[in-house]
Design an enzyme around this catalytic site. Structure first.
Site, PDB file in Angstrom:
ATOM      1  N   LEU A 208      24.682  44.488  38.320  1.00 33.19           N
ATOM      2  CA  LEU A 208      25.189  43.200  38.826  1.00 33.19           C
ATOM      3  C   LEU A 208      26.662  43.068  38.470  1.00 33.19           C
ATOM      4  O   LEU A 208      27.020  43.200  37.300  1.00 33.19           O
ATOM      5  CB  LEU A 208      24.401  42.046  38.195  1.00 33.19           C
ATOM      6  CG  LEU A 208      22.895  41.984  38.515  1.00 33.19           C
ATOM      7  CD1 LEU A 208      22.181  41.049  37.566  1.00 33.19           C
ATOM      8  CD2 LEU A 208      22.663  41.547  39.960  1.00 33.19           C
ATOM      9  N   HIS A 209      27.487  42.838  39.469  1.00 31.24           N
ATOM     10  CA  HIS A 209      28.912  42.679  39.172  1.00 31.24           C
ATOM     11  C   HIS A 209      29.636  41.731  40.124  1.00 31.24           C
ATOM     12  O   HIS A 209      30.823  41.480  39.960  1.00 31.24           O
ATOM     13  CB  HIS A 209      29.612  44.038  39.207  1.00 31.24           C
ATOM     14  CG  HIS A 209      29.751  44.575  40.606  1.00 31.24           C
ATOM     15  ND1 HIS A 209      28.727  45.189  41.255  1.00 31.24           N
ATOM     16  CD2 HIS A 209      30.797  44.555  41.476  1.00 31.24           C
ATOM     17  CE1 HIS A 209      29.125  45.546  42.465  1.00 31.24           C
ATOM     18  NE2 HIS A 209      30.371  45.176  42.634  1.00 31.24           N
ATOM     19  N   ARG A 210      28.951  41.220  41.160  1.00 32.62           N
ATOM     20  CA  ARG A 210      29.642  40.355  42.133  1.00 32.62           C
ATOM     21  C   ARG A 210      30.113  39.084  41.449  1.00 32.62           C
ATOM     22  O   ARG A 210      29.353  38.470  40.671  1.00 32.62           O
ATOM     23  CB  ARG A 210      28.699  39.927  43.258  1.00 32.62           C
ATOM     24  CG  ARG A 210      28.219  41.024  44.106  1.00 32.62           C
ATOM     25  CD  ARG A 210      29.081  41.262  45.322  1.00 32.62           C
ATOM     26  NE  ARG A 210      28.726  42.564  45.825  1.00 32.62           N
ATOM     27  CZ  ARG A 210      29.580  43.470  46.264  1.00 32.62           C
ATOM     28  NH1 ARG A 210      30.868  43.205  46.285  1.00 32.62           N
ATOM     29  NH2 ARG A 210      29.172  44.632  46.698  1.00 32.62           N
ATOM     30  N   ARG A 243      33.354  44.143  34.605  1.00 32.36           N
ATOM     31  CA  ARG A 243      33.573  42.725  34.953  1.00 32.36           C
ATOM     32  C   ARG A 243      32.490  41.849  34.316  1.00 32.36           C
ATOM     33  O   ARG A 243      32.773  40.796  33.736  1.00 32.36           O
ATOM     34  CB  ARG A 243      33.532  42.591  36.489  1.00 32.36           C
ATOM     35  CG  ARG A 243      33.716  41.204  36.967  1.00 32.36           C
ATOM     36  CD  ARG A 243      33.572  41.090  38.480  1.00 32.36           C
ATOM     37  NE  ARG A 243      34.264  39.906  38.907  1.00 32.36           N
ATOM     38  CZ  ARG A 243      35.447  39.892  39.465  1.00 32.36           C
ATOM     39  NH1 ARG A 243      36.085  41.001  39.735  1.00 32.36           N
ATOM     40  NH2 ARG A 243      36.032  38.753  39.783  1.00 32.36           N
ATOM     41  N   ASP A 285      23.344  43.758  43.116  1.00 31.47           N
ATOM     42  CA  ASP A 285      24.126  43.005  44.096  1.00 31.47           C
ATOM     43  C   ASP A 285      25.168  43.924  44.750  1.00 31.47           C
ATOM     44  O   ASP A 285      26.089  43.471  45.402  1.00 31.47           O
ATOM     45  CB  ASP A 285      24.777  41.762  43.471  1.00 31.47           C
ATOM     46  CG  ASP A 285      25.679  42.084  42.289  1.00 31.47           C
ATOM     47  OD1 ASP A 285      25.992  43.273  42.059  1.00 31.47           O
ATOM     48  OD2 ASP A 285      26.097  41.130  41.592  1.00 31.47           O
TER      49      ASP A 285
END
Ligand code: UD1
Length: 376
Positions: A208-210, A243, A285
């Protein structure tokens, strides 16, 4: 020889570029030049991929680094312009939807260098995603648009793009995936799973990084709560994007109390694909992972309200989920009744070859056009 510049910057670009670099090299009429913008710079996010993909070191490294969108995009443009003023390019090829893609398309077109966009036509119809802006603007100015699936052609035509610019060539990510799968043998798999204390088909792989999932503290906290709960039932491995890690650290969050939740550093390509192919299901994501799981026939839960890759839902094994139904969907994916899916047309490992042939046609066409203009 034609000087073709392949521009990459962020992690998902590297595996899209590798098959094309080799196809261009093999064609014997190109001098392929790799430009790395430096958007991603950590070893595991960048050069480790060059090693796994057996690519040579980039010919140019622009060192753009992180920053706000404007800062990053502007730095890439300034540095790429210097390269194009120094060495003649016959064509610039850009990949995907990251800031490097847009920055280098604009720079090249303003210097009258033609641009080809690989993975054109994808749309999430969600302009809160920075990638959607990058996609639309890049497709707006690129001379050649290589699409992976029919929805890409349709989106471009709906935007009034001339048919002659659109070429459906298939999904280049799958070329890279098929190549790396050939290098993963049983003993490599066993060693990696043992190292991470995981059992085949008995763990969930999470990425997950969005910004929409990880930049807002409350959303990220809810997701981590869910992962902690899940990890009490089954092992969860989460190679964490910088991130996401940075946002967790900024807000003082701490996870890992649940024994089954393993947060690890980002993995290199071969390691990641090995974990993916042996997982029970994937929660993500990412864009590319939706495609890889469709090829692998593996259940994929995409934590997003939309996808620019709808074919992975309509034909593949992907489903969109949100925090209200994620638990139910993940139970379903473990029940063995998840949809089987099929591999979309032209996701066959030959996309790079098709692109190389089209580029030869394009370059021959523009040369004879120049000759005709010279004769007149
Ligand atoms: C970028 C792409 C996104 C893609 C993702 C894959 C854009 C707009 N976004 O998002 O589409 O899915 O890459 O990873 O282009 N950082 C490091 N080391 C690195 C790179 C980044 O520590 O090697 C950290 C920095 O703190 C940086 C943050 O991660 O500020 C975000 O990096 P950035 O390149 O801005 O965007 P991504 O979230 O990686």
């Amino acid at each position: 020889m034609l000087n073709v510049f392949l521009v990459v910057g962020a992690r998902p670009n590297f595996m899209k570029m590798a098959p094309l670099y080799f196809a261009l090299e093999k064609a014997g009429v190109f001098n392929p030049v790799i430009v790395h913008t430096g958007q991603h710079y950590d070893y595991e996010m960048s050069l480790a991929f060059f090693e796994d993909l057996e690519l040579p070191e980039p010919h140019y490294f622009l060192g753009a680094g992180s920053g706000t969108h404007a800062e990053q995009t502007a730095r890439i443009m300034i540095e790429f312009e210097k390269v194009l003023l120094q060495q003649k390019a016959d064509l610039v090829i850009v990949f995907g939807d990251v800031n490097s893609t847009l920055a280098c398309s604009i720079t090249a077109r303003k210097l009258l260098v033609p641009v080809a966009h690989v993975e054109a036509g994808l749309r999430s119809f969600d302009e809160t995603m920075p990638e959607e802006i990058n996609r639309k603007l890049t497709d707006g100015i690129a001379n050649i648009l290589f699409t992976p699936s029919p929805d890409g052609d349709k989106n471009l035509m709906n935007e009034g793009v001339d048919h002659g610019r659109i070429h459906r060539v298939g999904n280049i990510m799958i070329d890279a995936l098929m190549t790396i799968l050939e290098t993963i043998d049983a003993s490599y798999e066993k060693t990696l799973l043992q190292k991470l204390n995981l059992k085949k088909s008995n763990y969930v792989l999470v990425t997950l990084h969005r910004p929409s999932n990880v930049d807002d503290r409350d959303t990220l906290a809810k997701i981590l709560d869910y992962l902690e709960a899940l990890s009490k039932k089954t092992s969860v491995v989460f190679p964490m994007h910088p991130r996401t890690k940075r946002n967790m650290e900024k807000s003082g969050m701490n996870v890992g109390r649940a024994a089954g939740l393993r947060i690890i550093e980002p993995l290199r390509y071969k390691e990641f694909i090995t974990l993916e192919k042996n997982a029970m299901f994937v929660l993500t994501d990412s864009g590319g992972i939706q495609e890889e799981t469709t090829y692998l026939g593996l259940a994929c839960l995409t934590l997003r309200p939309n996808t620019e890759r709808p074919i992975t839902v309509t034909e593949g094994t992907n489903e969109l989920v949100d925090l209200s139904n994620i638990e139910q969907e993940s139970e379903w994916s473990q029940s063995g009744n998840w949809k089987k899916g099929k591999i979309p047309e032209l996701w066959d490992g030959k996309t790079a070859e098709r692109i190389a042939r089209k580029i030869i046609e394009f370059c021959e066409g523009s040369r004879s056009g120049q000759r005709r203009a010279g004769d007149a």
